[in-house]
Structure formats: structure tokens, C-alpha cells
Design an enzyme around this catalytic site. Structure first.
Site, PDB file in Angstrom:
ATOM      1  CG  ASP A  47       0.853  -3.959  -0.984  1.00  0.00           C
ATOM      2  OD1 ASP A  47       2.085  -3.803  -0.986  1.00  0.00           O
ATOM      3  OD2 ASP A  47       0.157  -3.958   0.049  1.00  0.00           O
ATOM      4  CE1 TYR A  52      -1.796  -5.341   5.389  1.00  0.00           C
ATOM      5  CE2 TYR A  52      -1.894  -5.620   3.016  1.00  0.00           C
ATOM      6  CZ  TYR A  52      -1.541  -4.871   4.112  1.00  0.00           C
ATOM      7  OH  TYR A  52      -0.928  -3.658   3.932  1.00  0.00           O
ATOM      8  CE  LYS A  77       2.944  -4.130   2.455  1.00  0.00           C
ATOM      9  NZ  LYS A  77       1.650  -4.712   2.056  1.00  0.00           N
ATOM     10  CG  HIS A 110       3.878  -4.891   7.402  1.00  0.00           C
ATOM     11  ND1 HIS A 110       2.801  -5.739   7.349  1.00  0.00           N
ATOM     12  CD2 HIS A 110       3.397  -3.691   6.982  1.00  0.00           C
ATOM     13  CE1 HIS A 110       1.732  -5.093   6.927  1.00  0.00           C
ATOM     14  NE2 HIS A 110       2.070  -3.842   6.695  1.00  0.00           N
TER      15      HIS A 110
END
Length: 280
Positions: A47, A52, A77, A110
């Protein structure tokens, strides 16, 4: 190890392992080494997210691994700032370029960002990206039932999964029940709560001692028995292996009830209420 991990089938037919690996804050060479280690010890669901800033790190870990790409399930996401349709399409393409992948197995919105009001057109972008072969399965994160209902009402397409904050201090019982009734799988972010006191919790420690397991193993087994897919993160190979070893024991009804008593009305870690929280 892989053979011992049960698989879960989503409403569109894609199968996912019953436990995955989170990569938040795993960046650069250190991150790539940790993610490659996770793949090597048996994780097949990885994931990541655009925000990120480590999709490239995940891609590098995949390239370093000896596991064929088609045996992996890679998630990313869409960030809140790119929910308008054209921006969403471009962001999905950029996600793939960053990771140097031809497709994502699972791509999620997200956060709903309801104040902006663009999540339906973002969803349409995911629907189209799936038609174009860029994504195999599409879902969301942090969506409340009213958001999920709006997606299906306006597009006719239901998410395959909703990744939500879920841990013993915030067990999301009503949301999970809604998912089950509507054939949407639940995935747990921050499954170990990212707070130190959970590892010292007296109730969980008591259950762990009963089974000769760690507190983390008890919590992850609890997620599995709830029907949710946890995605714990660790850069330690030893801890990565430990977190996978949850399918050789079972919590009984009394223990599950004890775990249920730990939830708190204010259990969210950072008070990120999807009804009001806005992700950039």
C-alpha cells in the site's frame, strides 16, 4: 509463507491477501530495502499513496524483488488536490510513471474532501482509468456511508473497498456493518494505532499471554476476524514476519468481546473526521 495467507475476493472479482504491508514514511533507499524485505518474507499486498511521496520507492522495491509483478497487488491513492476529473486522470498517470508500473491493482480516492465537492468526478476518473487498463480495481479511503451512496447513485459503480482508520481504540463497528451489508470490503489503516499505549494495554496483553503471541499479532488477528484487511508497517524483517504469523490461532468469542470493549468515542488518532477533514 504466501500459501498460508488467505485471500479475499472483492466485489469485482479481484483477490487480495488478507493482510497487506503499509509503506507510509518508507522513502528512499531505506524504504526500498524495507519494502523489498516485506515482499521477500511473504507480503503480496503493498500500500502506497501519491501523497506519501514514495511511489517510486515502491516501484524500486518491486524491481529489486524476485517475485513476479503479477503475483503482487499494488495500491496507490489519489490526493485531494487532484479530484477534478482532468487533474485526476493526469495524477493517476503520474502515479504509474513514478512507480514505473503499467497498472495498479487497486487505486483509491484518499479522502472524500466533501467541502470541495469533487469526489464524484474523481470517481468517474477512476472508473475510466479502469476501462483503459490502468487500474484493475477501484475503491476509496475514509468515505462515510453517505459518500459511498452518492458514488453509486451518480455513477452506477460501487467501490470494491473502503480503507478506513480502524484499530482497537476505534473499531468502526457501524461503518464495518454498513460495508458488509453493501458488499464493500473494509481495509484498516493504522491497524496498530500508531500510539504506544496500545502495546501496553492490559486487556490485549492478557489475551496475548493466553495465546503465547505478541500484542501486535493479537491485534492483527482481531482485524482478520472482523473481516477487515490490515496493512501494518515495519522496516524490521523480524517484525514483518511476526506480523504475518496470525493464521495459526483464533480468538474466541469472549476475547473478541474483550477487544470490542476497548473502542472509544474519541478514538481517532488525529481527529480526522471524514465529514470535515480536507486532504490537500
Amino acid at each position: 509463507m504466501k500459501e498460508s495467507i488467505p485471500e479475499i475476493t472483492l466485489n469485482d472479482g479481484l483477490t487480495l491477501p488478507a493482510i497487506g504491508f503499509g509503506t507510509y514514511k518508507l522513502n528512499g533507499n531505506h524504504g526500498a530495502t524495507g519494502i523489498t524485505s516485506a515482499i521477500d518474507v511473504g507480503y503480496r499486498l503493498i500500500d502506497t499513496a501519491y501523497n506519501y511521496e514514495n511511489e517510486g520507492t515502491v516501484g524500486e522495491a518491486i524491481r529489486r524483488s524476485t517475485i513476479p509483478r503479477n503475483e503482487l497487488r499494488i495500491t496507490s491513492k489519489l490526493p485531494g488536490r487532484y479530484q477534478e476529473y482532468e487533474k485526476a486522470v493526469t495524477a493517476i498517470q503520474e502515479s504509474l510513471y513514478r512507480a514505473n508500473l503499467d497498472y495498479y491493482d487497486l487505486y483509491l480516492i484518499h479522502w472524500p474532501n466533501p467541502k470541495q465537492g469533487h469526489f464524484v468526478e474523481a470517481w468517474q476518473a477512476l472508473i475510466d482509468a479502469k476501462k483503459w487498463g490502468l487500474i484493475r480495481s477501484i475503491g476509496v479511503c475514509n468515505f462515510l456511508p453517505e459518500h459511498l451512496e452518492q458514488l453509486e447513485k451518480e455513477t452506477g459503480v460501487k467501490p470494491s473497498i473502503n480503507q478506513i482508520e480502524l484499530h482497537p481504540f476505534f473499531n468502526q463497528e457501524e461503518q464495518r456493518r454498513w460495508h458488509e451489508q453493501n458488499n464493500i470490503k473494509t481495509e484498516s489503516w493504522s491497524p496498530l494505532a500508531r500510539v504506544n499505549d496500545i502495546l501496553d494495554n492490559e486487556t490485549i496483553t492478557q489475551i496475548a499471554n493466553q495465546h503465547n503471541k505478541s500484542v501486535s499479532q493479537i491485534i492483527l488477528r482481531w482485524h482478520y476476524q472482523l473481516g477487515s484487511i490490515p496493512i501494518p508497517k515495519s522496516s524490521s524483517p523480524e517484525r514483518q514476519r511476526e506480523n504475518l504469523t496470525i493464521f495459526d490461532f483464533e480468538l474466541d468469542e469472549t476475547e473478541m468481546a474483550m477487544m470490542a470493549e476497548l473502542t472509544r468515542p474519541d478514538g481517532r488518532i488525529n481527529d480526522q473526521d471524514p465529514a470535515t477533514y480536507e486532504e490537500f
